[in-house]
Write an enzyme that holds these catalytic residues in place. Structure first.
Site, mmCIF file in Angstrom:
data_model
loop_
_atom_site.group_PDB
_atom_site.id
_atom_site.type_symbol
_atom_site.label_atom_id
_atom_site.label_comp_id
_atom_site.label_asym_id
_atom_site.label_seq_id
_atom_site.Cartn_x
_atom_site.Cartn_y
_atom_site.Cartn_z
ATOM 1 N N ASN A 186 -10.057 -0.010 -0.431
ATOM 2 C CA ASN A 186 -8.596 0.084 -0.402
ATOM 3 C C ASN A 186 -8.034 -0.488 -1.704
ATOM 4 O O ASN A 186 -8.116 -1.696 -1.932
ATOM 5 C CB ASN A 186 -8.083 -0.696 0.822
ATOM 6 C CG ASN A 186 -6.566 -0.637 0.976
ATOM 7 O OD1 ASN A 186 -5.855 -0.231 0.056
ATOM 8 N ND2 ASN A 186 -6.076 -1.073 2.122
ATOM 9 N N CYS A 192 0.812 -1.230 0.000
ATOM 10 C CA CYS A 192 0.000 0.000 0.000
ATOM 11 C C CYS A 192 0.840 1.271 0.000
ATOM 12 O O CYS A 192 0.341 2.348 -0.331
ATOM 13 C CB CYS A 192 -0.964 -0.003 1.185
ATOM 14 S SG CYS A 192 -2.117 -1.368 1.126
ATOM 15 N N HIS A 219 -3.380 7.419 2.026
ATOM 16 C CA HIS A 219 -3.754 6.087 1.539
ATOM 17 C C HIS A 219 -5.126 5.755 2.113
ATOM 18 O O HIS A 219 -5.395 6.024 3.287
ATOM 19 C CB HIS A 219 -2.706 5.069 1.995
ATOM 20 C CG HIS A 219 -3.155 3.656 1.793
ATOM 21 N ND1 HIS A 219 -3.645 3.213 0.582
ATOM 22 C CD2 HIS A 219 -3.222 2.599 2.646
ATOM 23 C CE1 HIS A 219 -3.972 1.944 0.701
ATOM 24 N NE2 HIS A 219 -3.736 1.552 1.935
HETATM 25 O O1 UT7 Z 1 -3.672 -0.704 3.654
HETATM 26 C C1 UT7 Z 1 -3.116 -1.070 4.877
HETATM 27 C C2 UT7 Z 1 -3.695 -2.356 5.315
HETATM 28 N N1 UT7 Z 1 -4.971 -2.382 5.924
HETATM 29 C C3 UT7 Z 1 -5.435 -1.615 6.905
HETATM 30 O O2 UT7 Z 1 -4.907 -0.590 7.249
HETATM 31 C C4 UT7 Z 1 -6.651 -2.096 7.638
HETATM 32 C C5 UT7 Z 1 -6.481 -1.958 9.113
HETATM 33 N N2 UT7 Z 1 -7.547 -2.515 9.899
HETATM 34 C C6 UT7 Z 1 -8.857 -2.189 9.813
HETATM 35 O O3 UT7 Z 1 -9.237 -1.409 8.960
HETATM 36 C C7 UT7 Z 1 -9.828 -2.755 10.827
HETATM 37 O O4 UT7 Z 1 -9.120 -3.406 11.842
HETATM 38 C C8 UT7 Z 1 -10.873 -3.738 10.207
HETATM 39 C C9 UT7 Z 1 -11.870 -2.947 9.362
HETATM 40 C C10 UT7 Z 1 -10.176 -4.786 9.380
HETATM 41 C C11 UT7 Z 1 -11.660 -4.417 11.314
HETATM 42 O O5 UT7 Z 1 -12.299 -3.474 12.154
HETATM 43 P P1 UT7 Z 1 -12.176 -3.591 13.735
HETATM 44 O O6 UT7 Z 1 -13.018 -2.530 14.295
HETATM 45 O O7 UT7 Z 1 -10.721 -3.610 14.074
HETATM 46 O O8 UT7 Z 1 -12.872 -4.980 14.007
HETATM 47 P P2 UT7 Z 1 -12.276 -6.297 14.683
HETATM 48 O O9 UT7 Z 1 -11.323 -6.972 13.773
HETATM 49 O O10 UT7 Z 1 -11.835 -5.959 16.068
HETATM 50 O O11 UT7 Z 1 -13.581 -7.174 14.772
HETATM 51 C C12 UT7 Z 1 -14.719 -6.796 15.557
HETATM 52 C C13 UT7 Z 1 -15.806 -7.831 15.358
HETATM 53 C C14 UT7 Z 1 -15.314 -9.270 15.500
HETATM 54 O O12 UT7 Z 1 -16.343 -10.008 16.127
HETATM 55 P P3 UT7 Z 1 -16.263 -10.359 17.700
HETATM 56 O O13 UT7 Z 1 -14.984 -11.128 17.866
HETATM 57 O O14 UT7 Z 1 -16.235 -9.030 18.381
HETATM 58 O O15 UT7 Z 1 -17.502 -11.152 17.912
HETATM 59 C C15 UT7 Z 1 -15.169 -9.740 14.065
HETATM 60 O O16 UT7 Z 1 -15.356 -11.148 13.933
HETATM 61 O O17 UT7 Z 1 -16.337 -7.730 14.028
HETATM 62 C C16 UT7 Z 1 -16.304 -9.017 13.384
HETATM 63 N N3 UT7 Z 1 -16.108 -8.821 11.969
HETATM 64 C C17 UT7 Z 1 -17.118 -8.598 11.111
HETATM 65 N N4 UT7 Z 1 -18.436 -8.505 11.298
HETATM 66 C C18 UT7 Z 1 -19.201 -8.247 10.227
HETATM 67 C C19 UT7 Z 1 -14.930 -8.801 11.273
HETATM 68 N N5 UT7 Z 1 -15.174 -8.572 9.973
HETATM 69 C C20 UT7 Z 1 -16.511 -8.446 9.856
HETATM 70 C C21 UT7 Z 1 -17.361 -8.181 8.761
HETATM 71 N N6 UT7 Z 1 -18.695 -8.092 8.999
HETATM 72 N N7 UT7 Z 1 -16.895 -7.999 7.507
#
Ligand code: UT7
Length: 322
Positions: free
Chosen positions: A279, A113, A249
């Site tokens: 992204n 990225c 980005h």
């Molecule tokens: O380009 C550089 C690379 N990428 C990035 O910079 C991305 C960096 N990270 C992020 O953008 C975020 O961490 C995400 C968008 C990937 C995830 O958001 P988050 O607020 O950090 O969520 P999380 O991973 O802590 O997950 C929260 C909950 C989990 O459920 P439990 O364990 O709380 O029951 C996940 O299983 O959300 C769940 N979850 C989803 N639910 C619905 C994860 N993905 C999804 C989804 N839909 N697509």
């Protein structure tokens, strides 16, 4: 003093729009969750047979037209991509040939990225060294091909697209002339396991799928990108209030908001495309630049700050006067 000035911008997005609602019919997610956690509403997906070089070529042609140049005037093409058409040769050489450019040089850069920020820095150094006069810098990706479409934690985040700029070396004695002021690049390979693709030529012999520890990447992204932005401002003796346009980005709307807040940059000065593009990795910054230029938000003399973080980790910033 020689400055590398952006004299043309171009972009291309595949036709196919994939909305959150449509995605929610195949993985356990919802439009509401994706919008709230990422700011993404839809993304573009390359058609069957449509390759990174096809996207890159269209963005490059747009940038050349905008610059009023033909391909023979370009000395160097740098294509930032982690999703090349083939293992080799470099996708940049495919673009070179399809542009009808027979001289100069073309190569790919792989910094995920951060690829566009890396490519801008490399081009700027070639120009400042006097080795080339005009460079075409492209970010182009087909991330849809390295996603596990059953993994809701990653497949919702990415899209396909390409953006390009033409850089021209201009000699000047005026500190206030347009061009790249400085670029600041970093990497730290100890973070490999937080964001990688689990396949490759010399490991599995297969392409593999993107793997990410989202929450960890999020934390590092805000902290490291904010630091790289401060580094750029400090290098120029500037503060956040000098920044007319922050073009980050586009990985997550919350990451962008947190980074801007840390620096004290108002949301009115941020160019956002993540809602429609998701992204697009190395393509996200040049796509956003092209949009800001096309709708005339970015004007001559504006101070523009770019930043990115990607797998590796790699990260960095570029500050320029338009
Ligand atoms: O380009 C550089 C690379 N990428 C990035 O910079 C991305 C960096 N990270 C992020 O953008 C975020 O961490 C995400 C968008 C990937 C995830 O958001 P988050 O607020 O950090 O969520 P999380 O991973 O802590 O997950 C929260 C909950 C989990 O459920 P439990 O364990 O709380 O029951 C996940 O299983 O959300 C769940 N979850 C989803 N639910 C619905 C994860 N993905 C999804 C989804 N839909 N697509």
């Amino acid at each position: 003093m020689r400055r590398s000035r952006i004299i043309g911008c171009g972009s291309y997005l595949p036709e196919r729009v994939l909305t959150n609602t449509e995605l929610a019919t195949s993985v356990d997610t919802s439009d509401e969750w994706i919008k709230e956690r990422t700011g993404i509403e839809s993304r573009r997906i390359a058609a069957d047979g449509e390759m990174t070089s096809d996207l890159a070529l269209k963005a490059a042609q747009g940038a050349l037209t905008d610059a009023g140049l033909d391909a023979q005037s370009i000395d160097m093409i740098i294509l930032a991509t982690s999703t090349p058409d083939e293992t080799f040769p470099a996708t940049a050489t495919v673009v070179q040939s399809r542009l009808g450019m027979t001289g100069g040089m073309a190569f790919d850069i792989q910094a995920v990225c951060s690829g566009f920020v890396y490519a801008m820095s490399v081009a700027d150094n070639f120009i400042k060294a006097g080795q080339v006069k005009t460079a075409l810098v492209i970010g182009a990706e087909t991330f849809s091909r390295i996603l596990d479409w059953t993994d809701r934690s990653t497949c919702i985040l990415f899209g396909d697209g390409a953006g390009a700029v033409v850089l021209s070396g201009e000699d000047t004695e005026d500190e206030n002339s347009p061009g790249i002021l400085s670029c600041h690049l970093h990497s730290d390979g100890q973070y490999h396991d937080l964001l990688y693709v689990d396949g490759g030529v010399s490991s599995t012999g297969s392409i593999g799928y993107l793997k990410m520890s989202g929450r960890d990447v999020f934390k590092h992204a805000v902290e490291k990108m904010a630091a790289a932005m401060r580094e750029a401002l400090d290098a120029q003796g500037m503060s956040a209030k000098d920044v007319d346009w922050f073009v980050p980005h586009q990985a997550n709307r919350r990451i962008i908001n947190s980074t801007a807040r840390k620096l004290g940059i108002s949301s009115e000065n941020v160019i956002i495309t993540i809602d429609r593009h998701a992204n697009t990795s190395a393509a996200s910054i040049p796509l956003a630049l092209a949009e800001g230029r096309a709708d005339q938000r970015i004007k001559g003399g504006d101070i523009v700050l770019l930043e990115a973080l990607g797998g590796g980790f790699t990260w960095g910033s570029c500050i320029l006067r338009w």
